[in-house]
Write an enzyme that holds these catalytic residues in place. Sequence first.
Site, short mmCIF file in Angstrom:
data_model
loop_
_atom_site.label_atom_id
_atom_site.label_comp_id
_atom_site.label_asym_id
_atom_site.label_seq_id
_atom_site.Cartn_x
_atom_site.Cartn_y
_atom_site.Cartn_z
N SER A 159 -0.01 31.96 -12.16
CA SER A 159 0.98 31.37 -13.16
C SER A 159 1.98 31.45 -12.54
O SER A 159 2.25 32.51 -11.55
CB SER A 159 0.63 32.14 -14.53
N TYR A 172 0.83 39.73 -20.49
CA TYR A 172 0.08 38.30 -19.94
C TYR A 172 0.58 38.32 -18.38
O TYR A 172 -0.16 37.83 -17.28
CB TYR A 172 0.65 37.18 -20.56
N1 LIG Z 1 -1.24 26.07 -19.38
C1 LIG Z 1 -0.15 26.42 -19.02
O1 LIG Z 1 0.96 26.31 -19.36
C2 LIG Z 1 -0.70 27.60 -17.99
C3 LIG Z 1 0.48 27.90 -17.11
C4 LIG Z 1 0.15 28.95 -16.17
C5 LIG Z 1 -1.04 29.57 -15.87
N2 LIG Z 1 -2.12 29.01 -16.79
C6 LIG Z 1 -3.43 29.49 -16.37
O2 LIG Z 1 -4.61 28.42 -16.35
C7 LIG Z 1 -5.75 28.96 -16.87
C8 LIG Z 1 -6.30 27.91 -17.74
O3 LIG Z 1 -5.52 27.96 -18.71
P1 LIG Z 1 -5.31 26.56 -19.74
O4 LIG Z 1 -3.79 26.43 -19.82
O5 LIG Z 1 -6.21 25.57 -19.23
O6 LIG Z 1 -5.62 27.14 -21.24
P2 LIG Z 1 -6.96 26.65 -22.10
O7 LIG Z 1 -7.11 25.25 -22.51
O8 LIG Z 1 -6.83 27.71 -23.43
O9 LIG Z 1 -8.16 26.93 -21.28
C9 LIG Z 1 -8.70 28.28 -21.22
C10 LIG Z 1 -10.27 28.30 -20.65
O10 LIG Z 1 -10.61 29.67 -20.42
C11 LIG Z 1 -11.94 29.66 -21.19
N3 LIG Z 1 -12.13 31.28 -21.39
C12 LIG Z 1 -11.48 31.92 -22.33
N4 LIG Z 1 -11.86 33.08 -22.24
C13 LIG Z 1 -13.03 33.13 -21.65
C14 LIG Z 1 -14.27 33.85 -21.27
N5 LIG Z 1 -14.35 35.14 -21.83
N6 LIG Z 1 -15.45 33.65 -20.40
C15 LIG Z 1 -15.23 32.23 -19.80
N7 LIG Z 1 -14.17 31.53 -20.34
C16 LIG Z 1 -13.16 31.76 -21.09
C17 LIG Z 1 -11.94 28.69 -22.26
O11 LIG Z 1 -13.04 28.41 -22.51
P3 LIG Z 1 -14.14 29.01 -23.77
O12 LIG Z 1 -13.16 29.50 -24.83
O13 LIG Z 1 -14.91 27.65 -24.11
O14 LIG Z 1 -14.82 30.12 -23.19
C18 LIG Z 1 -11.15 27.63 -21.68
O15 LIG Z 1 -11.85 26.86 -20.84
C19 LIG Z 1 -5.34 30.12 -17.36
O16 LIG Z 1 -5.82 31.26 -16.48
C20 LIG Z 1 -3.91 30.20 -17.52
O17 LIG Z 1 -3.45 31.71 -17.60
C21 LIG Z 1 -1.78 28.08 -17.52
#
Ligand SMILES: NC(=O)c1ccc[n+]([C@@H]2O[C@H](COP(=O)([O-])OP(=O)(O)OC[C@H]3O[C@@H](n4cnc5c(N)ncnc54)[C@H](OP(=O)(O)O)[C@@H]3O)[C@@H](O)[C@H]2O)c1
Length: 261
Positions: A159, A172
């Site tokens: 991130s 975080y």
């Molecule tokens: N969106 C942003 O602005 C942003 C910015 C910087 C970094 N990121 C990073 O990008 C990554 C993806 O996030 P996102 O933004 O796509 O959020 P998201 O839509 O909430 O997706 C998160 C994913 O993680 C999975 N997950 C959560 N707990 C889990 C577990 N215990 N085991 C397996 N899977 C798990 C969820 O699936 P289930 O709930 O079905 O298990 C979901 O598929 C994260 O690492 C986040 O920190 C996001």
Amino acid sequence: MTTQHTEHTPALDVTAVDRKTVLVTGASSGIGEAVAARLAVEGHRVVAGARRMDRLQALAERTAGAAARAGGVLEPVRLDVTDRADVAGFVTGACERHGRVDVLVANAGVMPLSRLDSLLVDEWDRMIDVNVRGLLHGIAAALPVFGAQGSGHFVTVASVGAHEVVPTGAVYCATKYAAWAVTEGLRQECDPSVRVTTVSPGVVASELAGTITDPGAAEAMRTYRAHAIDPDAIAAAVSYALSQPPEVDVNEIVVRPSRQR
Ligand SMILES: NC(=O)c1ccc[n+]([C@@H]2O[C@H](COP(=O)([O-])OP(=O)(O)OC[C@H]3O[C@@H](n4cnc5c(N)ncnc54)[C@H](OP(=O)(O)O)[C@@H]3O)[C@@H](O)[C@H]2O)c1
């Protein structure tokens, strides 16, 4: 906001020689879903892991036609990254079915932001378990496989929070600094036959802010996330790193909205 990944023309269509077995954690929504969909439609064999199997099944159905035309497939597998044995099974199962694992995209993450004085200690633990232990479980499972194969590629979704700390983001950001540090250490220690990439997104449309329970942090996020970009922008960065020749290791890509300073 959730982006629906349907059949689309891939920017890059891999040949049989370049076809990889790619494991993606957290593939049921947001960035992981976009990465899994794009890579399958480009012709890779994608093993998509998360806890919500219904979401993974729906993604597999939506991408099946375009993936098959390119020689790819998206295979849904139930996965909890906080469970070390589960992650080990995710990797060994893929090895048994496909003969090898070429790429592990460690993407699963949660972001229940809050000020430290809110004392939401269970949520701090959850972030450490998913964002840090989940990543380490993936490395522990895939590193021996990559060593035995003499090739492999780790991709960590960190991130911009791996580079700066903001109020409500202390824990975080700590988990993302940790993810960055672990991945950089891995890169330095790995044999050159194993590539290591960190992708650091800025604000991306996803379900991530839905894990915030603290009302103040949730309100602040509504403004902060107003200019979120499509998760496929991050998927394109992952695809770029994977498509480089073996001697080229893309170490880090930061992708954020043009309007995010
Ligand atoms: N969106 C942003 O602005 C942003 C910015 C910087 C970094 N990121 C990073 O990008 C990554 C993806 O996030 P996102 O933004 O796509 O959020 P998201 O839509 O909430 O997706 C998160 C994913 O993680 C999975 N997950 C959560 N707990 C889990 C577990 N215990 N085991 C397996 N899977 C798990 C969820 O699936 P289930 O709930 O079905 O298990 C979901 O598929 C994260 O690492 C986040 O920190 C996001």
